[in-house]
Design a protein around this motif. Structure first.
Motif, mmCIF file in Angstrom:
data_model
loop_
_atom_site.group_PDB
_atom_site.id
_atom_site.type_symbol
_atom_site.label_atom_id
_atom_site.label_comp_id
_atom_site.label_asym_id
_atom_site.label_seq_id
_atom_site.Cartn_x
_atom_site.Cartn_y
_atom_site.Cartn_z
ATOM 1 N N VAL A 1 11.102 11.829 6.350
ATOM 2 C CA VAL A 1 10.723 13.170 6.784
ATOM 3 C C VAL A 1 9.946 13.837 5.653
ATOM 4 N N ARG A 2 9.209 14.873 6.023
ATOM 5 C CA ARG A 2 8.399 15.587 5.037
ATOM 6 C C ARG A 2 8.595 17.090 5.225
ATOM 7 N N ILE A 3 8.766 17.802 4.127
ATOM 8 C CA ILE A 3 8.964 19.245 4.176
ATOM 9 C C ILE A 3 7.622 19.961 4.022
ATOM 10 N N ILE A 4 7.383 20.923 4.897
ATOM 11 C CA ILE A 4 6.139 21.691 4.898
ATOM 12 C C ILE A 4 6.496 23.148 4.593
ATOM 13 N N ARG A 5 6.099 23.630 3.426
ATOM 14 C CA ARG A 5 6.454 24.986 2.997
ATOM 15 C C ARG A 5 5.307 25.982 3.152
ATOM 16 N N SER A 6 4.093 25.491 3.142
ATOM 17 C CA SER A 6 2.933 26.377 3.230
ATOM 18 C C SER A 6 1.737 25.588 3.742
ATOM 19 N N ALA A 7 0.627 26.292 3.934
ATOM 20 C CA ALA A 7 -0.591 25.626 4.404
ATOM 21 C C ALA A 7 -1.072 24.573 3.417
ATOM 22 N N ASP A 8 -0.666 24.682 2.164
ATOM 23 C CA ASP A 8 -1.062 23.683 1.165
ATOM 24 C C ASP A 8 -0.465 22.309 1.458
ATOM 25 N N ASP A 9 0.602 22.269 2.261
ATOM 26 C CA ASP A 9 1.263 21.001 2.573
ATOM 27 C C ASP A 9 0.701 20.325 3.825
ATOM 28 N N ILE A 10 -0.279 20.940 4.464
ATOM 29 C CA ILE A 10 -0.904 20.325 5.631
ATOM 30 C C ILE A 10 -1.638 19.050 5.208
ATOM 31 N N ASP A 11 -1.402 17.974 5.944
ATOM 32 C CA ASP A 11 -2.012 16.677 5.636
ATOM 33 C C ASP A 11 -3.040 16.331 6.719
ATOM 34 N N PRO A 12 -4.315 16.592 6.480
ATOM 35 C CA PRO A 12 -5.332 16.345 7.512
ATOM 36 C C PRO A 12 -5.528 14.873 7.844
ATOM 37 N N GLU A 13 -5.074 13.993 6.965
ATOM 38 C CA GLU A 13 -5.241 12.558 7.215
ATOM 39 C C GLU A 13 -4.155 12.011 8.135
ATOM 40 N N ARG A 14 -2.959 12.590 8.073
ATOM 41 C CA ARG A 14 -1.832 12.002 8.799
ATOM 42 C C ARG A 14 -1.252 12.908 9.883
ATOM 43 N N MET A 15 -1.634 14.158 9.879
ATOM 44 C CA MET A 15 -1.153 15.087 10.910
ATOM 45 C C MET A 15 -2.173 15.218 12.030
ATOM 46 N N PRO A 16 -1.723 15.207 13.285
ATOM 47 C CA PRO A 16 -2.667 15.449 14.391
ATOM 48 C C PRO A 16 -3.242 16.855 14.306
ATOM 49 N N LEU A 17 -4.406 17.026 14.891
ATOM 50 C CA LEU A 17 -5.116 18.297 14.798
ATOM 51 C C LEU A 17 -4.305 19.466 15.343
ATOM 52 N N PHE A 18 -3.593 19.245 16.450
ATOM 53 C CA PHE A 18 -2.838 20.355 17.033
ATOM 54 C C PHE A 18 -1.777 20.859 16.067
ATOM 55 N N LEU A 19 -1.168 19.938 15.282
ATOM 56 C CA LEU A 19 -0.125 20.363 14.342
ATOM 57 C C LEU A 19 -0.729 21.082 13.142
ATOM 58 N N GLN A 20 -1.877 20.608 12.667
ATOM 59 C CA GLN A 20 -2.570 21.332 11.604
ATOM 60 C C GLN A 20 -2.868 22.765 12.048
ATOM 61 N N SER A 21 -3.314 22.905 13.279
ATOM 62 C CA SER A 21 -3.632 24.227 13.812
ATOM 63 C C SER A 21 -2.379 25.088 13.936
ATOM 64 N N PHE A 22 -1.277 24.483 14.364
ATOM 65 C CA PHE A 22 -0.019 25.218 14.459
ATOM 66 C C PHE A 22 0.398 25.752 13.099
ATOM 67 N N PHE A 23 0.334 24.921 12.063
ATOM 68 C CA PHE A 23 0.741 25.367 10.733
ATOM 69 C C PHE A 23 -0.207 26.433 10.183
ATOM 70 N N ASP A 24 -1.498 26.283 10.391
ATOM 71 C CA ASP A 24 -2.442 27.337 9.992
ATOM 72 C C ASP A 24 -2.058 28.657 10.647
ATOM 73 N N TRP A 25 -1.751 28.589 11.925
ATOM 74 C CA TRP A 25 -1.409 29.778 12.705
ATOM 75 C C TRP A 25 -0.110 30.409 12.228
ATOM 76 N N VAL A 26 0.926 29.574 12.049
ATOM 77 C CA VAL A 26 2.240 30.122 11.714
ATOM 78 C C VAL A 26 2.278 30.656 10.289
ATOM 79 N N PHE A 27 1.580 30.017 9.360
ATOM 80 C CA PHE A 27 1.581 30.508 7.975
ATOM 81 C C PHE A 27 0.694 31.734 7.817
ATOM 82 N N ASP A 28 -0.333 31.865 8.651
ATOM 83 C CA ASP A 28 -1.176 33.069 8.624
ATOM 84 C C ASP A 28 -0.390 34.313 9.005
ATOM 85 N N GLN A 29 0.695 34.134 9.767
ATOM 86 C CA GLN A 29 1.485 35.279 10.230
ATOM 87 C C GLN A 29 2.509 35.737 9.209
ATOM 88 N N ARG A 30 2.666 35.001 8.137
ATOM 89 C CA ARG A 30 3.678 35.374 7.145
ATOM 90 C C ARG A 30 3.137 36.424 6.180
#
Length: 237
Positions: free
Chosen positions: A208-237
């Motif tokens: 498993v991998r812990i994602i604490r911020s947008a800096d932890d987004i992995d564009p090589e291994r994460m599907p695009l929809f999940l990258q977008s979800f994390f961008d969205w959710v961290f922008d709201q903080r």
């Protein structure tokens, strides 16, 4: 269909399963068979069961209404590997956005014996006929919790699931997420999941991998929809 990312909140998701005559598998049987041989080489745990694909999705105010139909898993995988050639069909699945009490998220790293080996995303799976109730409705909430248990070993009493759904849509992928919160930190939750994985005979996850911020987004291994979800959710903080 709109291939731009759209993210919206809804209070309800209603889904049903209906017959649908999907012509694409009939027209591409040779490719499907060869693709399945390639995909399953060295992966004996993969089997060609039945899964549900989306034939329609409609938003009505705070409701998302989905219509599914049954297909062979080999047909589904071939359709993906061919580049989603049939634009009227979509992959719509429920997914628990697992997080610790500290707000950090816990993603799965898929095992080598799975279709998406090495990919990083929340524990999830394509709905299947076991999610279809006698009245034809599809229980996506049950699909979400079942996949969490199968992949991470976490059971329903181990976490809290929000009622609200977050729909991340980029046709032909539609992720239906609910926030799933543990009563412990992400580090403690990750340690528990790793221990559960170690006890499984044929684990679907390798880590498993812990994602604490947008800096932890992995564009090589994460599907695009999940990258977008994390961008969205961290922008709201």
């Amino acid at each position: 269909m709109n291939r731009e990312i759209e993210i919206r909140r809804v209070s309800r998701v209603e889904a049903c399963c209906r017959p649908y005559d999907w012509a694409w598998p009939k027209q591409n049987r040779g490719f499907i068979e060869e693709n399945w041989k390639r995909r399953t080489a060295g992966k004996p745990q993969m089997f060609n069961g039945r899964v549900l694909l989306l034939q329609d999705v409609v938003f009505e105010q705070d409701l998302c209404r989905n219509t599914y139909f049954e297909v062979d898993y080999a047909d589904f995988v071939a359709w993906i590997d061919k580049g989603y050639p049939n634009p009227v069909i979509a992959n719509g699945f429920a997914m628990g956005a697992l997080r610790g009490s500290d707000g950090a998220y816990i993603c799965a790293v898929m095992g080598s014996g799975t279709t998406n080996a090495g990919r990083v995303y929340f524990a999830a799976g394509t709905p299947d006929p076991s999610d279809v109730r006698p009245d034809g409705t599809v229980d996506l909430a049950a699909s979400l919790t079942r996949e969490l248990e199968e992949e991470t070993g976490l059971q329903e009493g181990d976490y809290h699931v929000d009622d609200e759904w977050i729909i991340v849509q980029r046709w032909p992928t539609i992720a239906l997420l609910r926030m799933v919160t543990l009563p412990v930190t992400a580090e403690e939750g990750a340690a528990r999941i790793r221990a559960n994985i170690a006890r499984q005979h044929e684990p679907e996850l390798q880590d498993v991998r812990i994602i604490r911020s947008a800096d932890d987004i992995d564009p090589e291994r994460m599907p695009l929809f999940l990258q977008s979800f994390f961008d969205w959710v961290f922008d709201q903080r």
